[in-house]
Design a protein around this motif. Structure first.
Motif, PDB file in Angstrom:
ATOM      1  N   LEU A 194      41.996  47.983  37.454  1.00 51.97           N
ATOM      2  CA  LEU A 194      41.860  46.797  37.165  1.00 51.97           C
ATOM      3  C   LEU A 194      43.135  46.246  36.075  1.00 51.97           C
ATOM      4  O   LEU A 194      43.508  47.000  35.193  1.00 51.97           O
ATOM      5  CB  LEU A 194      40.590  46.345  36.459  1.00 51.97           C
ATOM      6  CG  LEU A 194      40.284  45.195  36.050  1.00 51.97           C
ATOM      7  CD1 LEU A 194      40.042  44.309  37.296  1.00 51.97           C
ATOM      8  CD2 LEU A 194      39.221  45.146  34.983  1.00 51.97           C
ATOM      9  N   ARG A 195      43.646  45.064  36.223  1.00 56.26           N
ATOM     10  CA  ARG A 195      44.573  44.612  35.339  1.00 56.26           C
ATOM     11  C   ARG A 195      43.927  43.163  34.712  1.00 56.26           C
ATOM     12  O   ARG A 195      42.922  42.697  35.252  1.00 56.26           O
ATOM     13  CB  ARG A 195      45.841  44.197  35.953  1.00 56.26           C
ATOM     14  CG  ARG A 195      46.659  45.285  36.697  1.00 56.26           C
ATOM     15  CD  ARG A 195      47.966  45.049  37.042  1.00 56.26           C
ATOM     16  NE  ARG A 195      48.075  43.770  37.899  1.00 56.26           N
ATOM     17  CZ  ARG A 195      47.955  43.775  39.169  1.00 56.26           C
ATOM     18  NH1 ARG A 195      47.887  45.242  39.665  1.00 56.26           N
ATOM     19  NH2 ARG A 195      47.964  42.822  40.047  1.00 56.26           N
ATOM     20  N   SER A 196      44.336  42.951  33.482  1.00 57.54           N
ATOM     21  CA  SER A 196      43.837  41.715  32.910  1.00 57.54           C
ATOM     22  C   SER A 196      44.065  40.445  33.760  1.00 57.54           C
ATOM     23  O   SER A 196      45.101  40.514  34.477  1.00 57.54           O
ATOM     24  CB  SER A 196      44.614  41.732  31.600  1.00 57.54           C
ATOM     25  OG  SER A 196      44.223  40.421  30.678  1.00 57.54           O
ATOM     26  N   ASN A 197      43.063  39.952  33.384  1.00 53.68           N
ATOM     27  CA  ASN A 197      43.042  38.417  34.380  1.00 53.68           C
ATOM     28  C   ASN A 197      42.751  38.547  35.672  1.00 53.68           C
ATOM     29  O   ASN A 197      42.695  37.558  36.464  1.00 53.68           O
ATOM     30  CB  ASN A 197      44.251  37.687  34.090  1.00 53.68           C
ATOM     31  CG  ASN A 197      44.269  36.198  34.396  1.00 53.68           C
ATOM     32  OD1 ASN A 197      43.197  35.576  33.834  1.00 53.68           O
ATOM     33  ND2 ASN A 197      45.047  35.576  35.030  1.00 53.68           N
ATOM     34  N   GLN A 198      42.241  39.737  36.131  1.00 54.14           N
ATOM     35  CA  GLN A 198      41.835  39.737  37.726  1.00 54.14           C
ATOM     36  C   GLN A 198      40.126  39.564  37.532  1.00 54.14           C
ATOM     37  O   GLN A 198      39.520  39.593  36.498  1.00 54.14           O
ATOM     38  CB  GLN A 198      42.109  41.272  38.131  1.00 54.14           C
ATOM     39  CG  GLN A 198      43.544  41.278  38.393  1.00 54.14           C
ATOM     40  CD  GLN A 198      43.874  42.754  39.094  1.00 54.14           C
ATOM     41  OE1 GLN A 198      43.308  43.716  38.815  1.00 54.14           O
ATOM     42  NE2 GLN A 198      44.848  42.524  40.072  1.00 54.14           N
ATOM     43  N   SER A 199      39.853  39.317  38.819  1.00 55.98           N
ATOM     44  CA  SER A 199      38.253  39.184  38.972  1.00 55.98           C
ATOM     45  C   SER A 199      37.661  40.374  39.537  1.00 55.98           C
ATOM     46  O   SER A 199      38.028  40.851  40.231  1.00 55.98           O
ATOM     47  CB  SER A 199      38.175  37.994  39.842  1.00 55.98           C
ATOM     48  OG  SER A 199      38.561  36.845  39.170  1.00 55.98           O
ATOM     49  N   VAL A 200      36.402  40.626  39.319  1.00 56.01           N
ATOM     50  CA  VAL A 200      35.681  41.713  39.450  1.00 56.01           C
ATOM     51  C   VAL A 200      34.354  41.194  39.947  1.00 56.01           C
ATOM     52  O   VAL A 200      33.686  40.244  39.459  1.00 56.01           O
ATOM     53  CB  VAL A 200      35.287  42.828  38.357  1.00 56.01           C
ATOM     54  CG1 VAL A 200      34.559  43.761  38.912  1.00 56.01           C
ATOM     55  CG2 VAL A 200      36.898  43.251  37.976  1.00 56.01           C
ATOM     56  N   ALA A 201      33.656  41.995  41.042  1.00 59.84           N
ATOM     57  CA  ALA A 201      32.346  41.902  41.384  1.00 59.84           C
ATOM     58  C   ALA A 201      31.522  43.087  41.489  1.00 59.84           C
ATOM     59  O   ALA A 201      32.113  43.978  41.964  1.00 59.84           O
ATOM     60  CB  ALA A 201      32.013  40.999  42.484  1.00 59.84           C
ATOM     61  N   VAL A 202      30.546  43.298  40.814  1.00 68.78           N
ATOM     62  CA  VAL A 202      29.755  44.531  40.892  1.00 68.78           C
ATOM     63  C   VAL A 202      28.293  44.352  41.437  1.00 68.78           C
ATOM     64  O   VAL A 202      27.583  43.592  40.872  1.00 68.78           O
ATOM     65  CB  VAL A 202      29.564  45.102  39.306  1.00 68.78           C
ATOM     66  CG1 VAL A 202      28.667  46.394  39.297  1.00 68.78           C
ATOM     67  CG2 VAL A 202      30.696  45.316  38.687  1.00 68.78           C
ATOM     68  N   PHE A 203      28.024  45.048  42.453  1.00 64.88           N
ATOM     69  CA  PHE A 203      26.761  45.208  43.098  1.00 64.88           C
ATOM     70  C   PHE A 203      26.007  46.277  42.312  1.00 64.88           C
ATOM     71  O   PHE A 203      26.318  47.414  42.437  1.00 64.88           O
ATOM     72  CB  PHE A 203      26.818  45.180  44.574  1.00 64.88           C
ATOM     73  CG  PHE A 203      27.394  44.356  45.450  1.00 64.88           C
ATOM     74  CD1 PHE A 203      26.701  43.488  46.037  1.00 64.88           C
ATOM     75  CD2 PHE A 203      28.773  44.163  45.331  1.00 64.88           C
ATOM     76  CE1 PHE A 203      27.115  42.226  46.998  1.00 64.88           C
ATOM     77  CE2 PHE A 203      29.343  42.956  45.955  1.00 64.88           C
ATOM     78  CZ  PHE A 203      28.369  42.004  47.082  1.00 64.88           C
ATOM     79  N   GLY A 204      24.691  45.752  41.735  1.00 65.23           N
ATOM     80  CA  GLY A 204      23.833  46.754  41.281  1.00 65.23           C
ATOM     81  C   GLY A 204      23.990  46.608  39.776  1.00 65.23           C
ATOM     82  O   GLY A 204      24.978  46.761  39.321  1.00 65.23           O
ATOM     83  N   CYS A 205      22.887  46.290  39.366  1.00 63.80           N
ATOM     84  CA  CYS A 205      22.717  46.131  37.722  1.00 63.80           C
ATOM     85  C   CYS A 205      21.921  47.070  36.840  1.00 63.80           C
ATOM     86  O   CYS A 205      21.294  46.744  35.958  1.00 63.80           O
ATOM     87  CB  CYS A 205      22.043  44.530  37.392  1.00 63.80           C
ATOM     88  SG  CYS A 205      23.228  43.325  37.966  1.00 63.80           S
ATOM     89  N   GLY A 206      22.140  48.378  37.625  1.00 71.19           N
ATOM     90  CA  GLY A 206      21.579  49.738  36.659  1.00 71.19           C
ATOM     91  C   GLY A 206      22.548  49.923  35.733  1.00 71.19           C
ATOM     92  O   GLY A 206      23.539  49.410  35.424  1.00 71.19           O
TER      93      GLY A 206
END
Length: 375
Positions: free
Chosen positions: A166-178
């Motif tokens: 990951l680099r600064s200013n990129q977008s991320v999605a995370v599945f699962g909020c454990g």
């Protein structure tokens, strides 16, 4: 010497505290008096099923691997820590000689020895021995609970930074909020992600994620009657794109998607929302037999990576992020138990909430004769 109370898994759903010998250490090892241990999902899986994938419990085994403690004894050649130091414990020793180790990918060493991975005993005991370079001194502003949280935080660092790049200013999605999913979001935010999307099927977990590290959240729609998982995933991905304005390319695209749930529909959806040329990292463990649309992977030229534990540099970066305040670990510890109530701690984790109805994020067990409020 045998003053070493240990929380032993004897068989499926059969655990007890037993006295075991205090480990002897070699010249380059340390003996740590374990003060705090977090319960991981794999610990619960071993308890309930007796196995995780090909790792099968065939004889009694001490559970636990997310730990921190105080150095009790050092080997004759140890110079990096001393007796009395508070340390985070990286619970996986490697051969240091194989191709993977020499390439700097020791996490896939064929001879790796991991705490609470059959047949190796874990850290839920008074004492645990490990190579001295896997004992990381804790700065004064980090508690022993923070130290125990370095293990799951390092899992997140490995997935987001080392593998996801990951680099600064990129977008991320995370599945699962454990816990691991939340920590992936926290690491992404700390490393400068412009957008962090949390996905979960439990509204309360989404609300916590939004307050903790996420910029956006998405609650998947319910499945239709007789709808296949694949059909649902196609519909779910489209709904997510429409609601959150996600594009296949450009600044509205999702550069990095991480699945921390292990759920097949999450994996299928995640691959479909990853931008062209983006990266998908699998962190969570679920059903090993998963159907994915390889044409989507092919046409988008996606990078698919599996994330296994942590590797070189992950623990130091985790400690640095927590020390600087860029990742706050304290809100994640939801329940605390003394060592004598380890059974209750595991039961609370299994149930997902305590008898008073409070939801579980991370359950922390104190070491033998250690007060739950001791930091």
């Amino acid at each position: 010497m045998s003053d070493n109370p240990s929380f032993v898994l004897k068989d499926i759903l059969d655990v007890e505290i037993q006295q075991k010998p205090v480990p002897e250490i070699d010249a380059n090892e340390v003996l740590v008096e374990v003060k705090k241990t977090g319960i991981c999902g794999t610990d619960v899986h071993f308890l309930v099923h007796g196995r995780v994938g090909d790792f099968i419990v065939e004889k009694p085994m001490v559970l636990g691997h997310e730990s921190a403690g105080v150095v009790s004894k050092v080997g004759s050649s140890v110079t990096n820590v001393k007796v009395g130091d508070r340390v985070a414990m990286e619970p996986a020793a490697t051969c240091r000689k194989c191709e993977a180790c020499k390439e700097g990918r020791y996490q896939i060493c064929p001879d790796i020895v991991c705490a609470a991975t059959p047949p190796t005993d874990g850290t839920l005991a008074r004492y645990y021995r490990l190579p001295s370079d896997l004992a990381y001194p804790l700065p004064p502003n980090l508690s022993l609970e923070d130290g125990a949280m370095m293990e799951p935080l390092s899992v997140a660092v490995h997935a987001v930074s080392s593998l996801g790049a990951l680099r600064s200013n990129q977008s991320v999605a995370v599945f699962g909020c454990g816990p691991v999913g939340l920590l992936c979001m926290a690491v992404a935010k700390a490393l400068g992600a412009s957008r962090v999307i949390a996905v979960d099927i439990i509204p309360g977990r989404l609300e916590f994620a939004k307050a903790y590290a996420a910029t956006d959240m998405f609650l998947p729609p319910p499945m239709y009657k007789d709808e296949s998982g694949v059909a649902f995933s196609v519909r779910n991905a489209q709904a997510m794109k429409e609601k959150l304005g996600i594009a296949e390319h450009g600044p509205r695209g999702i550069d990095l998607v991480l699945d921390a749930s292990g759920a097949e529909v999450s994996i299928q959806t995640g691959i479909r929302i990853t931008k062209n040329g983006g990266t998908f990292v699998q962190v969570g463990i679920g059903n090993p037999d998963v159907t994915i649309d390889m044409l989507v992977v092919l046409c988008k030229e996606l990078v698919l990576r599996g994330s296994f534990r942590y590797g070189p540099g992950d623990y130091p970066l985790a400690i640095a992020l927590a020390t600087s305040g860029k990742v706050d670990l304290k809100p994640l510890v939801s329940h605390r138990f003394p060592f004598t109530q380890a059974c209750e701690a595991f039961e609370t984790t299994r149930n997902g909430k305590s008898p008073d109805g409070k939801g579980v994020i991370k359950v922390m067990i104190s070491g033998p004769d250690v007060d739950i409020n001791e930091v």
